[in-house]
Design a protein around this motif. Structure first.
Motif, PDB file in Angstrom:
ATOM      1  N   LEU A 166     -43.674  11.602  -3.080  1.00 19.04           N
ATOM      2  CA  LEU A 166     -44.749  10.669  -2.731  1.00 19.04           C
ATOM      3  C   LEU A 166     -44.823  10.442  -1.223  1.00 19.04           C
ATOM      4  O   LEU A 166     -45.918  10.284  -0.664  1.00 19.04           O
ATOM      5  N   CYS A 167     -43.676  10.407  -0.568  1.00 13.29           N
ATOM      6  CA  CYS A 167     -43.663  10.263   0.887  1.00 13.29           C
ATOM      7  C   CYS A 167     -44.325  11.463   1.555  1.00 13.29           C
ATOM      8  O   CYS A 167     -45.102  11.318   2.507  1.00 13.29           O
ATOM      9  N   TRP A 168     -44.035  12.655   1.054  1.00 16.82           N
ATOM     10  CA  TRP A 168     -44.678  13.865   1.578  1.00 16.82           C
ATOM     11  C   TRP A 168     -46.184  13.791   1.368  1.00 16.82           C
ATOM     12  O   TRP A 168     -46.971  14.154   2.239  1.00 16.82           O
ATOM     13  N   ALA A 169     -46.600  13.283   0.193  1.00 14.00           N
ATOM     14  CA  ALA A 169     -48.033  13.147  -0.085  1.00 14.00           C
ATOM     15  C   ALA A 169     -48.690  12.157   0.872  1.00 14.00           C
ATOM     16  O   ALA A 169     -49.828  12.358   1.308  1.00 14.00           O
ATOM     17  N   ALA A 170     -47.963  11.075   1.204  1.00 15.34           N
ATOM     18  CA  ALA A 170     -48.505  10.085   2.141  1.00 15.34           C
ATOM     19  C   ALA A 170     -48.744  10.707   3.512  1.00 15.34           C
ATOM     20  O   ALA A 170     -49.739  10.399   4.184  1.00 15.34           O
ATOM     21  N   LEU A 171     -47.858  11.603   3.918  1.00 15.24           N
ATOM     22  CA  LEU A 171     -48.017  12.260   5.217  1.00 15.24           C
ATOM     23  C   LEU A 171     -49.209  13.220   5.222  1.00 15.24           C
ATOM     24  O   LEU A 171     -49.731  13.550   6.292  1.00 15.24           O
ATOM     25  N   ARG A 172     -49.621  13.642   4.050  1.00 12.37           N
ATOM     26  CA  ARG A 172     -50.755  14.566   3.958  1.00 12.37           C
ATOM     27  C   ARG A 172     -52.087  13.827   3.921  1.00 12.37           C
ATOM     28  O   ARG A 172     -53.152  14.439   4.084  1.00 12.37           O
ATOM     29  N   CYS A 173     -52.050  12.489   3.734  1.00 15.77           N
ATOM     30  CA  CYS A 173     -53.289  11.695   3.697  1.00 15.77           C
ATOM     31  C   CYS A 173     -53.861  11.532   5.101  1.00 15.77           C
ATOM     32  O   CYS A 173     -53.124  11.534   6.089  1.00 15.77           O
ATOM     33  N   PRO A 174     -55.180  11.390   5.212  1.00 21.72           N
ATOM     34  CA  PRO A 174     -55.776  11.080   6.527  1.00 21.72           C
ATOM     35  C   PRO A 174     -55.224   9.784   7.058  1.00 21.72           C
ATOM     36  O   PRO A 174     -55.172   8.777   6.340  1.00 21.72           O
ATOM     37  N   ALA A 213     -43.258   7.594  10.083  1.00 23.04           N
ATOM     38  CA  ALA A 213     -43.521   8.041   8.709  1.00 23.04           C
ATOM     39  C   ALA A 213     -42.709   9.292   8.385  1.00 23.04           C
ATOM     40  O   ALA A 213     -42.162   9.421   7.282  1.00 23.04           O
ATOM     41  N   LYS A 214     -42.610  10.221   9.323  1.00 22.82           N
ATOM     42  CA  LYS A 214     -41.817  11.434   9.094  1.00 22.82           C
ATOM     43  C   LYS A 214     -40.323  11.107   9.018  1.00 22.82           C
ATOM     44  O   LYS A 214     -39.582  11.741   8.254  1.00 22.82           O
ATOM     45  N   ILE A 215     -39.893  10.123   9.794  1.00 23.05           N
ATOM     46  CA  ILE A 215     -38.491   9.705   9.716  1.00 23.05           C
ATOM     47  C   ILE A 215     -38.208   9.091   8.345  1.00 23.05           C
ATOM     48  O   ILE A 215     -37.120   9.278   7.778  1.00 23.05           O
ATOM     49  N   MET A 233     -47.060   5.090   0.897  1.00 22.37           N
ATOM     50  CA  MET A 233     -45.708   5.034   1.433  1.00 22.37           C
ATOM     51  C   MET A 233     -44.904   3.914   0.778  1.00 22.37           C
ATOM     52  O   MET A 233     -43.691   4.048   0.567  1.00 22.37           O
ATOM     53  N   LEU A 234     -45.558   2.810   0.455  1.00 21.47           N
ATOM     54  CA  LEU A 234     -44.871   1.732  -0.259  1.00 21.47           C
ATOM     55  C   LEU A 234     -44.331   2.226  -1.597  1.00 21.47           C
ATOM     56  O   LEU A 234     -43.195   1.921  -1.979  1.00 21.47           O
ATOM     57  N   ILE A 235     -45.144   2.991  -2.317  1.00 16.35           N
ATOM     58  CA  ILE A 235     -44.712   3.511  -3.618  1.00 16.35           C
ATOM     59  C   ILE A 235     -43.559   4.483  -3.439  1.00 16.35           C
ATOM     60  O   ILE A 235     -42.603   4.493  -4.221  1.00 16.35           O
ATOM     61  N   ALA A 236     -43.643   5.311  -2.392  1.00 21.31           N
ATOM     62  CA  ALA A 236     -42.556   6.248  -2.109  1.00 21.31           C
ATOM     63  C   ALA A 236     -41.257   5.506  -1.815  1.00 21.31           C
ATOM     64  O   ALA A 236     -40.185   5.879  -2.312  1.00 21.31           O
ATOM     65  N   CYS A 237     -41.354   4.456  -1.023  1.00 23.98           N
ATOM     66  CA  CYS A 237     -40.166   3.669  -0.687  1.00 23.98           C
ATOM     67  C   CYS A 237     -39.604   2.965  -1.923  1.00 23.98           C
ATOM     68  O   CYS A 237     -38.386   2.801  -2.053  1.00 23.98           O
TER      69      CYS A 237
END
Length: 396
Positions: free
Chosen positions: A383-391, A277-279, A217-221
């Protein structure tokens, strides 16, 4: 401990005064240096240096605050602001060349721009102690103050010249110091106490290494901010390219910042239905939408009409990122966590975004800059979408 009413009132004033101070130095920084004869490429370097400062100082300050909870955060801020006032006056009364201007802008980043994670942490300390602070509302009032003072500064610069923004900045610095002195420090007994092994067990590196969701999420941001910060920092170039002047710049800044006030209400409603995270994903998506709409704007009126999209972009990002960090890192490391988030997003994203904006503006104009912003925003959303898919697990 002070009453909740006093804490909330003082925190709202604190957010308002801080973002009021930021309005004149950040919103008008590019305009100030361009008025002094520097190129857009050089202005991009100055913006990048301002954010680069946070990469060095935010982790140090945040880590120190975590290890010394008995020292009120407001004391750190006051120690940083006092020399910033003197620096601002020196900058106003002198006309330094490129090297000294770069140093001054870098020091502004060290002393001012990087301090808002500490402002956020002051509120989160009370939230974690059980005091209900309406953070999103307080942050929204900060945006409203930012917006109003952008218009005021625009009128002042139209009447007295662009350098008048530095005098406005000095007055706002002093007001923030007053608000910090009035803010009641949280009793040390209500703060998490550092553990003997916290320095090695909860380092920034271990947080990043063992918390997949947080790191991704840091990378996405980072990419999201790299896409949106150039639009704020070089709004003067966008306004000029559409035939506007200093007054129009103030109006554009007002519309952009004022739209963040309703974000407080929107965030509160969304928070009841989804995770922070979704927001964050929603906010980064709208960071792509904004440059797309600006690129399609054919007039100054259309450019101004696009600015309220900020409500669902950067407006949602700030409270969502603060709550995301608060929910994603260990209790004893939350000041450090807020700091790392700001370093990755506004710090590194703002720094490289500033360089990218200056280069693309010099090479191909505003449309090139907007195209680069769109590309960065798309990378951030993916990348944010990918973060939401992580455990969603954490081992620190």
């Amino acid at each position: 401990m002070a009453s909740r009413k006093r804490i909330v009132l003082c925190y709202v004033l604190l957010q308002a005064s801080f973002w009021g101070m930021i309005s004149s130095i950040c919103a008008y920084q590019a305009a100030i240096v361009l008025d002094r004869g520097f190129t857009t490429g050089q202005a991009g370097i100055f913006c990048a240096l301002c954010y680069l400062a946070s990469l060095f100082t935010q982790p140090v300050i945040g880590g120190w605050a975590d290890r010394h909870p008995s020292v009120p955060i407001k004391q750190l801020l006051i120690v940083m602001l006092l020399p910033a006032v003197a620096l601002n006056l020196v900058f106003y009364f002198t006309r330094p060349g490129f090297a000294l201007t770069a140093l001054i802008i870098f020091l502004f980043g060290v002393l001012e721009t990087n301090s808002y994670p500490l402002i956020d942490s002051m509120g989160m300390q009370y939230v974690n102690a059980g005091v209900k602070i309406p953070y999103s509302f307080a942050r929204g009032m900060g945006s409203l103050t930012y917006a109003v003072l952008c218009v005021v500064t625009g009128l002042l610069t139209a009447r007295f010249g662009m350098q008048a923004a530095l005098l406005a900045h000095c007055a706002e610095q002093l007001l923030l110091i007053v608000c910090l002195l009035a803010f009641p420090s949280i009793p040390a007994r209500l703060l998490p106490q550092p553990q003997a092994k916290s320095a090695s067990g909860h380092s920034i590196w271990q947080i990043l290494k063992k918390n997949r969701v947080f790191t991704l999420m840091l990378i996405a941001c980072f990419f999201g901010m790299m896409g949106v910060m150039p639009i704020s920092n070089f709004l003067v170039s966008l306004v000029n390219s559409h035939g506007g002047g200093s007054t129009a710049l103030g109006v554009a800044q007002f519309l952009m910042a004022a739209s963040e006030l309703p974000s407080a209400l929107v965030f509160g409603l969304l928070q009841k239905k989804m995770s922070s995270a979704k927001i964050l994903l929603i906010s980064i998506i709208f960071m792509v939408v904004k440059p797309l709409l600006i690129l399609a704007s054919g007039s100054l009126g259309m450019l101004l009409a696009v600015q309220p999209v900020q409500m669902l972009g950067y407006g949602l990002f700030t409270p969502a990122s603060v709550y995301f960090v608060n929910e994603s890192v260990p209790e004893a490391d939350r000041v450090r966590g807020q700091t790392v988030m700001m370093v990755a997003s506004n710090g590194m994203g703002g720094m490289l975004g500033g360089l990218l904006a200056g280069w693309t503006l010099d090479m191909g104009g505003a449309n090139w800059m907007l195209a680069a912003c769109i590309a960065c925003g798309c990378a951030g959303a993916a990348l944010c979408w990918a973060a939401l898919r992580c455990p969603a697990w954490r081992t620190v």
